[in-house]
Each structure stands twice: as structure tokens, then as C-alpha cells.
Design a protein around this motif. Sequence first.
Motif, PDB file in Angstrom:
ATOM      1  N   PHE A 147       0.865  -1.173   0.000  1.00  0.00           N
ATOM      2  CA  PHE A 147       0.000   0.000   0.000  1.00  0.00           C
ATOM      3  C   PHE A 147       0.898   1.218   0.000  1.00  0.00           C
ATOM      4  N   ARG A 148       1.081   1.831  -1.147  1.00  0.00           N
ATOM      5  CA  ARG A 148       2.051   2.909  -1.287  1.00  0.00           C
ATOM      6  C   ARG A 148       1.627   4.220  -0.635  1.00  0.00           C
ATOM      7  N   MET A 149       0.405   4.303  -0.159  1.00  0.00           N
ATOM      8  CA  MET A 149      -0.050   5.528   0.491  1.00  0.00           C
ATOM      9  C   MET A 149      -0.117   5.377   2.009  1.00  0.00           C
ATOM     10  N   ALA A 150       0.376   4.297   2.534  1.00  0.00           N
ATOM     11  CA  ALA A 150       0.286   4.032   3.968  1.00  0.00           C
ATOM     12  C   ALA A 150       0.868   5.175   4.794  1.00  0.00           C
ATOM     13  N   HIS A 151       1.876   5.834   4.287  1.00  0.00           N
ATOM     14  CA  HIS A 151       2.489   6.941   5.025  1.00  0.00           C
ATOM     15  C   HIS A 151       1.549   8.141   5.193  1.00  0.00           C
ATOM     16  N   CYS A 152       0.445   8.158   4.475  1.00  0.00           N
ATOM     17  CA  CYS A 152      -0.525   9.259   4.552  1.00  0.00           C
ATOM     18  C   CYS A 152      -1.527   9.086   5.692  1.00  0.00           C
ATOM     19  N   PHE A 153      -1.508   7.934   6.336  1.00  0.00           N
ATOM     20  CA  PHE A 153      -2.514   7.618   7.347  1.00  0.00           C
ATOM     21  C   PHE A 153      -1.866   7.310   8.693  1.00  0.00           C
ATOM     22  N   ASP A 154      -2.542   7.700   9.759  1.00  0.00           N
ATOM     23  CA  ASP A 154      -2.066   7.401  11.105  1.00  0.00           C
ATOM     24  C   ASP A 154      -2.422   5.986  11.523  1.00  0.00           C
ATOM     25  N   CYS A 155      -3.436   5.419  10.901  1.00  0.00           N
ATOM     26  CA  CYS A 155      -3.891   4.076  11.264  1.00  0.00           C
ATOM     27  C   CYS A 155      -4.608   3.461  10.068  1.00  0.00           C
ATOM     28  N   ILE A 156      -4.324   2.208   9.799  1.00  0.00           N
ATOM     29  CA  ILE A 156      -5.020   1.463   8.747  1.00  0.00           C
ATOM     30  C   ILE A 156      -5.461   0.136   9.346  1.00  0.00           C
ATOM     31  N   VAL A 157      -6.755  -0.153   9.233  1.00  0.00           N
ATOM     32  CA  VAL A 157      -7.299  -1.422   9.719  1.00  0.00           C
ATOM     33  C   VAL A 157      -8.006  -2.078   8.534  1.00  0.00           C
ATOM     34  N   GLY A 158      -7.590  -3.275   8.203  1.00  0.00           N
ATOM     35  CA  GLY A 158      -8.181  -4.002   7.089  1.00  0.00           C
ATOM     36  C   GLY A 158      -8.882  -5.272   7.546  1.00  0.00           C
ATOM     37  N   MET A 159      -9.465  -5.968   6.598  1.00  0.00           N
ATOM     38  CA  MET A 159     -10.192  -7.205   6.899  1.00  0.00           C
ATOM     39  C   MET A 159      -9.312  -8.222   7.618  1.00  0.00           C
ATOM     40  N   GLU A 160      -8.032  -8.231   7.288  1.00  0.00           N
ATOM     41  CA  GLU A 160      -7.118  -9.199   7.890  1.00  0.00           C
ATOM     42  C   GLU A 160      -6.812  -8.892   9.360  1.00  0.00           C
ATOM     43  N   ASP A 161      -7.226  -7.725   9.824  1.00  0.00           N
ATOM     44  CA  ASP A 161      -6.959  -7.306  11.200  1.00  0.00           C
ATOM     45  C   ASP A 161      -8.107  -7.593  12.170  1.00  0.00           C
ATOM     46  N   VAL A 162      -9.213  -8.101  11.660  1.00  0.00           N
ATOM     47  CA  VAL A 162     -10.390  -8.314  12.506  1.00  0.00           C
ATOM     48  C   VAL A 162     -10.901  -9.747  12.390  1.00  0.00           C
ATOM     49  N   LEU A 163     -11.606 -10.177  13.432  1.00  0.00           N
ATOM     50  CA  LEU A 163     -12.250 -11.484  13.395  1.00  0.00           C
ATOM     51  C   LEU A 163     -13.665 -11.374  12.847  1.00  0.00           C
ATOM     52  N   LYS A 164     -14.300 -10.233  13.103  1.00  0.00           N
ATOM     53  CA  LYS A 164     -15.685 -10.035  12.688  1.00  0.00           C
ATOM     54  C   LYS A 164     -15.770  -8.863  11.710  1.00  0.00           C
ATOM     55  N   PRO A 165     -16.322  -9.092  10.529  1.00  0.00           N
ATOM     56  CA  PRO A 165     -16.449  -8.001   9.557  1.00  0.00           C
ATOM     57  C   PRO A 165     -17.608  -7.066   9.911  1.00  0.00           C
ATOM     58  N   LYS A 166     -17.638  -5.919   9.234  1.00  0.00           N
ATOM     59  CA  LYS A 166     -18.770  -5.003   9.403  1.00  0.00           C
ATOM     60  C   LYS A 166     -20.053  -5.738   9.011  1.00  0.00           C
ATOM     61  N   PRO A 167     -21.124  -5.502   9.691  1.00  0.00           N
ATOM     62  CA  PRO A 167     -21.434  -4.345  10.527  1.00  0.00           C
ATOM     63  C   PRO A 167     -20.922  -4.414  11.963  1.00  0.00           C
ATOM     64  N   ASP A 168     -20.175  -5.451  12.326  1.00  0.00           N
ATOM     65  CA  ASP A 168     -19.565  -5.464  13.649  1.00  0.00           C
ATOM     66  C   ASP A 168     -18.564  -4.303  13.723  1.00  0.00           C
ATOM     67  N   PRO A 169     -18.513  -3.594  14.836  1.00  0.00           N
ATOM     68  CA  PRO A 169     -17.647  -2.414  14.931  1.00  0.00           C
ATOM     69  C   PRO A 169     -16.186  -2.722  15.270  1.00  0.00           C
ATOM     70  N   GLU A 170     -15.791  -3.981  15.296  1.00  0.00           N
ATOM     71  CA  GLU A 170     -14.443  -4.343  15.744  1.00  0.00           C
ATOM     72  C   GLU A 170     -13.340  -3.524  15.065  1.00  0.00           C
ATOM     73  N   GLY A 171     -13.367  -3.418  13.765  1.00  0.00           N
ATOM     74  CA  GLY A 171     -12.324  -2.681  13.046  1.00  0.00           C
ATOM     75  C   GLY A 171     -12.284  -1.205  13.417  1.00  0.00           C
ATOM     76  N   ILE A 172     -13.442  -0.611  13.570  1.00  0.00           N
ATOM     77  CA  ILE A 172     -13.504   0.804  13.952  1.00  0.00           C
ATOM     78  C   ILE A 172     -13.009   0.980  15.382  1.00  0.00           C
ATOM     79  N   LEU A 173     -13.363   0.050  16.253  1.00  0.00           N
ATOM     80  CA  LEU A 173     -12.905   0.130  17.644  1.00  0.00           C
ATOM     81  C   LEU A 173     -11.386  -0.021  17.739  1.00  0.00           C
ATOM     82  N   ILE A 174     -10.807  -0.859  16.901  1.00  0.00           N
ATOM     83  CA  ILE A 174      -9.341  -0.995  16.852  1.00  0.00           C
ATOM     84  C   ILE A 174      -8.725   0.340  16.440  1.00  0.00           C
ATOM     85  N   ALA A 175      -9.289   0.971  15.422  1.00  0.00           N
ATOM     86  CA  ALA A 175      -8.770   2.268  14.956  1.00  0.00           C
ATOM     87  C   ALA A 175      -8.941   3.342  16.020  1.00  0.00           C
ATOM     88  N   LYS A 176     -10.106   3.376  16.673  1.00  0.00           N
ATOM     89  CA  LYS A 176     -10.323   4.363  17.736  1.00  0.00           C
ATOM     90  C   LYS A 176      -9.285   4.206  18.841  1.00  0.00           C
TER      91      LYS A 176
END
Length: 102
Positions: free
Chosen positions: A1-30
Motif C-alpha cells: 500500500f504505497r499511500m500508507a504513510h498518509c494515514f495514522d492508522c489502517i485497519v483491514g479485513m485481515e486485522d479483525v475477526l468479525k467483519p462489518k457491521p460489527d464495529p471491531e475494526g472501527i474500535l481498533i482504529a479508535k
Amino acid sequence: FRMAHCFDCIVGMEDVLKPKPDPEGILIAKSALSIEEGYYIGDTVDDIQASRAAKLQPIAIIKSNLSKRQREKIHQYGAVQIMDNINQITEVINDNREKNNQ
């Protein structure tokens, strides 16, 4: 991901056990960003539901070819604002802040 340096946090599908609409990914980012409140921009009902569950204010960005029924559904699930173009983001957030301060 060549733009990763533009973001303070990136959470993808591979980082969570439960996909949206579960809030797990957003809670990790928060947690990673140490924030309690803010906005979440999404383009699906699952995004809106996950944002609400994570206690963020959902803003929907919708595609121009989205049906009226789909637009209504996104609004019904609690999007605080709906925009057609990402370039509207500053205006949409400022408008929402003004509404909340009234």
C-alpha cells in the motif's frame, strides 16, 4: 500500500475477526488513535451500522447510481449526513458541527 504513510492508522479485513457491521475494526482504529468521538465515512448500510455501534457519527458517501430506495435505507440506518462527492467532506462536517452546537 504505497499511500500508507498518509494515514495514522489502517485497519483491514485481515486485522479483525468479525467483519462489518460489527464495529471491531472501527474500535481498533479508535483505540490506536486514542479517540472517543469523531466521524466515520462509509458507503454502505454496514458502514453506517458499524459506525453507530462504535459510537462515531456516520457520514455516507453515495454513488450517483444508487437507487432512491438504497439512499433512503442509508439515511434510515442513521447517517448524520449524506454526500455525493468526497470533495464535500469539509462542508458536511462543518454543517454537522453547527447543527450539534445549536
